[in-house]
Every structure is written in C-alpha cells, then in structure tokens.
Design an enzyme around this catalytic site. Structure first.
Site, mmCIF file in Angstrom:
data_model
loop_
_atom_site.group_PDB
_atom_site.id
_atom_site.type_symbol
_atom_site.label_atom_id
_atom_site.label_comp_id
_atom_site.label_asym_id
_atom_site.label_seq_id
_atom_site.Cartn_x
_atom_site.Cartn_y
_atom_site.Cartn_z
ATOM 1 N N ASP A 112 32.062 5.690 32.887
ATOM 2 C CA ASP A 112 32.095 7.023 33.517
ATOM 3 C C ASP A 112 33.278 7.776 32.927
ATOM 4 O OD1 ASP A 112 31.943 9.255 35.287
ATOM 5 O OD2 ASP A 112 30.999 7.972 36.790
ATOM 6 N N TRP A 147 34.483 42.361 29.806
ATOM 7 C CA TRP A 147 34.847 40.947 30.012
ATOM 8 C C TRP A 147 36.311 40.699 29.674
ATOM 9 C CZ3 TRP A 147 36.222 36.570 26.981
ATOM 10 C CH2 TRP A 147 36.360 36.812 25.616
ATOM 11 N N HIS A 261 41.353 34.331 21.995
ATOM 12 C CA HIS A 261 40.901 33.828 20.704
ATOM 13 C C HIS A 261 40.644 32.324 20.716
ATOM 14 C CE1 HIS A 261 39.565 34.003 16.671
ATOM 15 N NE2 HIS A 261 40.129 32.825 16.590
ATOM 16 N N GLU A 263 39.698 30.751 23.049
ATOM 17 C CA GLU A 263 38.465 30.665 23.834
ATOM 18 C C GLU A 263 37.208 30.749 22.949
ATOM 19 O OE1 GLU A 263 37.632 30.009 26.801
ATOM 20 O OE2 GLU A 263 35.604 30.836 26.969
ATOM 21 N N TYR A 265 36.877 29.576 20.111
ATOM 22 C CA TYR A 265 36.683 28.231 19.537
ATOM 23 C C TYR A 265 36.262 27.235 20.589
ATOM 24 C CZ TYR A 265 38.106 30.346 15.346
ATOM 25 O OH TYR A 265 38.128 31.181 14.293
ATOM 26 N N HIS A 310 44.700 39.809 16.169
ATOM 27 C CA HIS A 310 43.701 40.504 15.338
ATOM 28 C C HIS A 310 42.717 41.290 16.214
ATOM 29 C CE1 HIS A 310 40.892 36.709 15.030
ATOM 30 N NE2 HIS A 310 40.787 37.307 16.199
ATOM 31 N N HIS A 311 42.780 41.070 17.510
ATOM 32 C CA HIS A 311 41.973 41.910 18.412
ATOM 33 C C HIS A 311 42.697 43.215 18.725
ATOM 34 C CE1 HIS A 311 39.003 38.773 19.311
ATOM 35 N NE2 HIS A 311 40.015 37.960 19.068
ATOM 36 N N THR A 336 36.939 26.423 8.381
ATOM 37 C CA THR A 336 35.558 26.716 8.781
ATOM 38 C C THR A 336 34.625 26.497 7.597
ATOM 39 O OG1 THR A 336 36.508 28.411 10.214
ATOM 40 C CG2 THR A 336 34.124 28.419 9.944
ATOM 41 N N ARG A 458 31.029 50.872 21.077
ATOM 42 C CA ARG A 458 30.532 49.893 22.037
ATOM 43 C C ARG A 458 30.826 50.396 23.454
ATOM 44 N NH1 ARG A 458 34.807 44.880 21.425
ATOM 45 N NH2 ARG A 458 33.461 43.936 22.978
HETATM 46 C C1 HEM Z 1 36.426 33.449 10.227
HETATM 47 C C2 HEM Z 1 36.448 33.487 11.520
HETATM 48 C C3 HEM Z 1 36.607 34.745 12.372
HETATM 49 C C4 HEM Z 1 37.351 35.858 12.161
HETATM 50 C C5 HEM Z 1 38.243 36.163 10.976
HETATM 51 C C6 HEM Z 1 37.128 36.736 13.283
HETATM 52 C C7 HEM Z 1 37.712 37.972 13.451
HETATM 53 C C8 HEM Z 1 37.521 38.802 14.534
HETATM 54 C C9 HEM Z 1 38.211 40.027 14.758
HETATM 55 C C10 HEM Z 1 39.251 40.617 13.825
HETATM 56 C C11 HEM Z 1 37.761 40.562 15.933
HETATM 57 C C12 HEM Z 1 38.239 41.844 16.592
HETATM 58 C C13 HEM Z 1 37.425 42.995 16.208
HETATM 59 C C14 HEM Z 1 37.840 44.256 16.914
HETATM 60 O O1 HEM Z 1 37.914 44.254 18.158
HETATM 61 O O2 HEM Z 1 38.085 45.240 16.212
HETATM 62 C C15 HEM Z 1 36.803 39.662 16.451
HETATM 63 C C16 HEM Z 1 36.127 39.854 17.628
HETATM 64 C C17 HEM Z 1 35.416 38.866 18.281
HETATM 65 N N1 HEM Z 1 35.123 37.626 17.772
HETATM 66 FE FE1 HEM Z 1 35.637 36.925 15.925
HETATM 67 N N2 HEM Z 1 36.269 36.147 14.147
HETATM 68 C C18 HEM Z 1 35.950 34.917 13.631
HETATM 69 C C19 HEM Z 1 35.146 33.980 14.213
HETATM 70 C C20 HEM Z 1 34.680 34.068 15.515
HETATM 71 C C21 HEM Z 1 34.046 33.004 16.229
HETATM 72 C C22 HEM Z 1 33.808 31.603 15.673
HETATM 73 C C23 HEM Z 1 33.744 33.488 17.445
HETATM 74 C C24 HEM Z 1 33.059 32.801 18.611
HETATM 75 C C25 HEM Z 1 32.319 31.765 18.570
HETATM 76 C C26 HEM Z 1 34.177 34.847 17.521
HETATM 77 C C27 HEM Z 1 34.032 35.654 18.640
HETATM 78 C C28 HEM Z 1 34.492 36.920 18.749
HETATM 79 C C29 HEM Z 1 34.360 37.734 19.934
HETATM 80 C C30 HEM Z 1 33.748 37.311 21.268
HETATM 81 C C31 HEM Z 1 34.916 38.966 19.631
HETATM 82 C C32 HEM Z 1 34.903 40.199 20.503
HETATM 83 C C33 HEM Z 1 35.947 40.274 21.502
HETATM 84 C C34 HEM Z 1 35.799 41.539 22.320
HETATM 85 O O3 HEM Z 1 34.980 41.555 23.237
HETATM 86 O O4 HEM Z 1 36.485 42.505 22.033
HETATM 87 N N3 HEM Z 1 34.732 35.173 16.324
HETATM 88 N N4 HEM Z 1 36.657 38.579 15.582
HETATM 89 CU CU LIG Z 2 39.773 36.451 17.710
#
Ligand code: HEM
Ligand SMILES: [Cu+2]
Length: 629
Positions: A112, A147, A261, A263, A265, A310-311, A336, A458
């Site tokens: 378990d 969210w 972020h 999260e 992953y 980066h967000h 990755t 958005r």
């Molecule tokens: C090479 C890998 C990745 C890079 C460089 C990357 C980069 C970014 C960046 C820069 C943003 C922000 C965009 C903005 O708001 O202007 C973003 C947003 C987002 N990314 Fe990624 N990302 C990667 C992989 C992933 C992965 C693996 C996931 C999830 C499984 C993910 C989920 C998200 C989510 C949920 C948002 C939106 C957040 C929000 O609601 O504002 N990303 N990503």
């Molecule tokens: Cu991120």
C-alpha cells in the site's frame, strides 16, 4: 525460480441488493486501500472533466460567431474562471494522483502507500474542496478573475461576490490534499520498494510521480501564502496587492507563478511517465535511454523553478531580468528535447502494435511538440510582447495540457483499464475516440495561434464581425464539440466494458513491470508474497528468459503474514470538518464588520463547529492508530 503471483481466496461474500450497495458505499467511504482510493480519484476527476468540459463548450458556443449574447457577460467570467480552475486542479492533477495511487505502490512491489489513512485524507480533502468551490455557483456567484486570479481584479472592490473567497479557501483545501499526497508518494517510492527494486530500476512512471511530488511540496507554499494575503486584503483591510495603498499587484504575479510554472510540469510529467511505460510495451523494446528519461525529468523539475517570470515579460521588468528568464525558459527545451528523442528512439525499429493506448501515446508526442514549440516562441520577450494575452497563449497552453497531459492520461486509461477492472476496453470505440480527439484538438487549438497573431485577446466575451475572426472561431467551436463527443464515447466505452467487456487476463499487453505480474484487478494485498526484483523490466525478463542483470529477474519471496491497515471513517470526517470551518471563514468580512458594530454573527460558531469536528476526528484517528489497527 518460477514466480507465483497468485491470489488468496476471498474471505467475505457480499449480500445482494440494497444492503450490498450500502455496504459497498460504506466500504469506499472508509477505505484506506490505495487502489480504491485511486479509483475514486479517477472517477471524481472524470466527473470534473465533464463539468469543466461543459463549461468549455458554453464558452466556445458564445465565441462561435461575432456579437453573440447567449450567456450573460458576468456568467461568462465565472465560466472561464471555473473552467480553468477545474481542469487544472480538479481534473488533470487528480487524474495523475489517481494513477499514482493505484499504480505507484504496485509498480514498486509494495502492499500500500506509506500512510494509508493520510492517503484517504488526501482524497476527501480534494473532493470536499472541489464541491466547496462549486457551491459558489449557488451561493452568490462563482470566482470570476481567471484561473490565475490577478490582483487587483480580485480585490473586494472589483470582485464583490464571495466568489474569490470560495476560490481561495477551496484551493487551500486542494493544496493541502496535493501536499499530503505528494509526501505520501515520495515516502512510498523511497522507502517501500521491494527487495532489489533499486532507484535506477524504478519504472519511469514512478520516477515522474516522485519528481512531480517534489515540485508540489516545494511550490505549493508560494501560492498558499499568496492566497492568505489575498484573503486578508479582501476581508481584513490589509493592502498587500493594492498599489495606491503602497501594496504591489506584481507581488501576486510573482508568488502565483513561482507556483504556477512548476505546476505546469506537475501536470505534464506524470503523462510523460505514462507514455514512457506505454511506448516500450507496444514497441516491444526496452525504453531507449532509461537514465536519460529519468534524469531529464529531474532537470525539467529543477529548471522549472527558474523561469516563472516568463509569464510576466510584459509587466515592465528590466530587460536584463527578462533576458535571464528567457534564457531559463529556452534551457528547459533541452531536457524536454532529450525525452522526445528517447521516445522516438524507443519507437525506432520496434515491433509496433498500434493499440489505442499506443495511438494516444504517439499522439502525445506529436501534439506536445507543437505545444512546446509555441512555448519557445513565447519564451522570447520581443515575441511575447506581441502575443501575450492573446489567443496564441491559449493555443499554446491547450496543446500542452490537452494534446499533452490529457492525451497522455487517456493513453494511461486504455493501458491500465484492464488491470484495474479485469476487462478490456473496446479497441474500435477507442480508436474512434482517438480520431475524434486528434481532429477536434487540431481544429480547436491550432487556429488559436493564428487568431492570436491576428490580435484576438484572450478572456473576451465577444467581438465585432469586421475583425475577420469569425470563420476560425466557428471552426474552433465545431472542433470543441468533437472533443466533447470523444469524451462521451470514452465514457460509453467504459460503461460498456464494465458490463460486458472482453475478459482481459492478468497480462493482456505482455507488460514489463510488476503490476502485470498480479491478477486483474489485483487483490487488496497486491502480491501474495513480496516480489524480489533483479531487473528494470522484472516481469518481461521473467517471462522471456528469466535472468535479470543480477540473478533472477523476478522471484517471489517466502510466505509471510499479511498486515493491512483496517478501514477508517475518520479521514473523511476530518476533511468534512475542514470544509465546515472553511464555510464559516467565507464570511470573515461580515464577521469583522459585525464585531465593529458589536453584534454577534453566526460565523465564528460555524468555524468553531468545523474545528471541533476536525479535533474529534483527529482524536479518534489517533486512537485507532494507537490501538494498532
Ligand atoms: C519549452 C517549454 C515551454 C516554454 C518555453 C513555455 C513558455 C511559456 C510562456 C512564455 C508562457 C507565457 C505566455 C504569456 O502569457 O505571454 C506560457 C504560458 C503557459 N504555458 Fe508554457 N511553456 C512551455 C511548456 C509548457 C508546458 C509543458 C505546459 C503544461 C503542460 C505549459 C503550460 C502553460 C500554461 C498553462 C500557460 C498559460 C498560463 C496563463 O493562463 O496565463 N507550458 N508558456
Ligand atoms: Cu511557465
């Protein structure tokens, strides 16, 4: 050397009819068996997936054409907030927890989880936390600030209903649930492995669950603190996020994304673990570069803590800061990419069987790569300046979360369903599901990138007809319905198989890891005697030659006394008490005000009641433990 992983006879017969049903319900309410807890996690997540999916369809319908007014704008905000919150915290994360619960202990050869009652507490805090948050729809309005709940939108003068309080308190419960679960996974994988199951023989799904658990334990405190500060701002008159009073709304963004972020992953790594089991099984080869897949998971987890801003490229940080966070984001592409090459290397020259599980795993690779490349674009500050807060971001995140995480989870369902139920899912329906999803995902999320570049922001409620966005939006809405149809088809497939599915046998896919060495479904104690492992693919090597890299690949230990913890109702009662206390806390502001004018409010009574339930449950729990149950 022969491994007999048999079952012991059943000890108890269940009565039929209503009594039988009630016994089953009570069994599940008091269970501490990781498999039953896993099944409840998976079932509840699927219900939340359907609810979150319904919300998505409402959103997409409203956006299907310009100038539509099918939903009230205010409700629209609640829908997209609850959609995101549900999918992240009540669907994808608990799906991962469900598979982790069911399979991590079996895969390491344990009876378990390390803390079975704590495990039940995780489940119930998750369920009550989710229900609590959904109660907001009936109690004055759901959360409505997205969210990510950016300040100052969430402050009490902009968000006047109790929706945000529901969000904060409900999410605290979900956070507690995840933290407890994560600690349990880490301790189980590190301490309860069967003899011979060295760290570098652990199945990759176990590896990824462990990395995920560390991410949760290290990142959740950040958002928990951020939410407590928000609660104080909203209810007790503090100004943590209010600029004109000397606070800083960016503090929220930093604290949120320091969690947010990692999260992402947390959501993707377990899916990567699943396909790292599925691909080798159906390519009939060992995984290519086991250590690289495992260690790149650690590297991704580590780097995941260095990129949160980066967000926030567009909030006005100095260029050197943006550059540093950009560098970190690009670096994550390396581990990755390593994983992706390893998966392709696993397929290369394999004797591939295109089962539904395999199709979803291959689909994961393709769609995750598209999402990842979108991420690399966004990771460049000058590009991000142009497309942040547009539909490009929505396209990116859905490719990684739907095309990646959810598709990986579906691969897991088709792969492990026969183990969990003893019955196969229909391959024909499964393949139709796959076609519906790949088509639907492409039609829904690919054009979002284009619309983003065309400037569609958005979180907008509607748009004018002369923007040129109509056609793509209509196509996207159509695609969304295909995804919905696929999900319903999957549900049908599950129900049909439960009634009349083909009997699976113990090892339908010629599997390599320990879960295939026990019966389907496994008995409560998983293995009649402890397995002794001598290989990374113990069951495969055992079936095909017998030798591992040190002695026999798999042997069964001597018969032993099996101790299983007895069922307990107290974890559930404790979680319920927490929910009661949270309900009282909701009206903290009214409470502060009622104190000011000196009259008594009912809220402290409710909080107190909750605390009493929690203490009562904790005491009884402790008594059970001391009685050695
Ligand atoms: C090479 C890998 C990745 C890079 C460089 C990357 C980069 C970014 C960046 C820069 C943003 C922000 C965009 C903005 O708001 O202007 C973003 C947003 C987002 N990314 Fe990624 N990302 C990667 C992989 C992933 C992965 C693996 C996931 C999830 C499984 C993910 C989920 C998200 C989510 C949920 C948002 C939106 C957040 C929000 O609601 O504002 N990303 N990503
Ligand atoms: Cu991120």
């Amino acid at each position: 050397m022969a491994a007999h992983v048999g079952t012991l006879p059943r000890t108890r017969k269940k009565p039929e009819g209503l009594t039988g049903f009630l016994i089953t319900v009570i069994d599940y309410m008091t269970t501490v068996d990781h498999k039953r807890i896993g099944v409840m996690y998976l079932g509840a997540s699927f219900v939340f997936l359907l609810v979150g999916g319904l919300e998505a369809l409402l959103i997409r319908t409203q956006l299907g054409a310009s100038n539509l007014k099918l939903i009230a704008p205010d409700l629209y905000n609640q829908l997209f907030t609850m959609h995101g919150t549900t999918m992240v915290f009540m669907a994808v994360m608990p799906f991962n927890a469900g598979f982790g619960n069911y399979f991590l202990p079996i895969m390491v050869g344990a009876r378990d989880m390390a803390y079975p009652r704590l495990n039940a507490l995780s489940l119930w805090t998750f369920l009550f936390g989710g229900l609590f948050m959904y109660a907001s729809f009936l109690l004055g309005g759901a959360p409505n600030a997205g969210w990510f709940s950016y300040a100052p939108l969430t402050e009490s003068n902009y968000s006047v209903t109790h929706g945000m309080d529901f969000w904060v308190l409900g999410l605290q419960m979900l956070g507690v649930s995840s933290t407890l679960g994560a600690i349990n996974f880490i301790v189980t994988a590190l301490n309860l492995r069967a003899p011979g199951m060295r760290i570098n023989r652990m199945p990759l799904f176990v590896w990824m669950t462990v990395v995920t658990s560390f991410l949760l334990v290290l990142s959740l405190p950040s958002v928990s603190i951020a939410m407590i500060l928000l609660l104080f701002d909203r209810n007790l008159g503090t100004n943590f996020y209010i600029a004109k009073m000397g606070g800083d709304p960016l503090l929220w963004q930093h604290l949120f994304w320091f969690f947010g972020h990692p999260e992402v992953y947390v959501m993707i790594l377990p899916a990567m673990g699943i396909i790292s089991e599925v691909l080798p099984t159906f390519a009939r080869k060992p995984i290519f570069g086991y250590s690289f897949v495992a260690y790149s998971g650690i590297a991704i987890g580590f780097l995941g803590f260095t990129v949160w801003a980066h967000h926030m490229f567009a909030v006005g940080m100095p260029p050197i800061v943006n550059a540093a966070f950009s560098l970190g984001s690009m670096l994550i592409g390396v581990p990755t990419g390593v994983k992706i090459f390893n998966w392709i290397g696993t397929l290369w020259g394999g004797n591939i069987r295109y089962s539904t599980a395999m199709l979803f795993a291959i689909g994961f690779i393709g769609m995750f790569v598209i999402g990842g490349i979108g991420g690399v674009f966004l990771g460049s500050p000058p590009v991000d300046y142009q497309i942040t807060d547009t539909y490009f971001v929505v396209g990116h995140l859905h490719y990684v979360l739907v095309g990646g995480a959810l598709v990986g989870i579906m691969s897991g369902f088709y792969y492990w369903f026969p183990k969990m139920t003893g019955r196969l899912l229909s391959e024909a329906l499964g393949k139709t599901h796959f076609v519906l999803w790949t088509t639907g995902i492409t039609l829904t999320f690919l054009p979002m990138h284009l619309l983003g570049i065309l400037g569609m922001p958005r979180r907008i409620y509607t748009y004018y007809g002369d923007m040129g966005w109509d056609t793509w939006n209509l196509i996207q809405t159509f695609g969304a319905y295909l995804i919905g149809a696929g999900a319903l088809l999957f549900l049908f497939n599950v129900l049909k198989s439960l009634r009349s599915g083909e009997v699976a046998g113990n090892d339908p896919w010629d599997g390599a890891t320990l879960e295939w060495a026990t019966s389907s479904p496994p008995p409560a104690y998983n293995f009649a005697t402890t397995p002794i492992v001598g290989s990374r693919r113990p069951y495969w090597d055992h079936k095909h030659g017998g030798q591992g890299d040190s002695g026999a690949a798999l042997e069964m230990g001597a018969p032993e006394h099996i101790h299983l913890p007895s069922p307990s109702i107290w974890p559930m009662v404790l979680a319920f008490g927490v929910m009661v206390a949270m309900t009282g806390m909701l009206y903290m502001k009214d409470l502060a005000e009622s104190w000011a004018i000196g009259d008594m409010s009912v809220n402290p009574v409710v909080v107190l009641l909750g605390v009493v339930i929690v203490l009562f449950a904790a005491m009884n729990w402790q008594n059970e433990v001391s009685a050695g149950k």
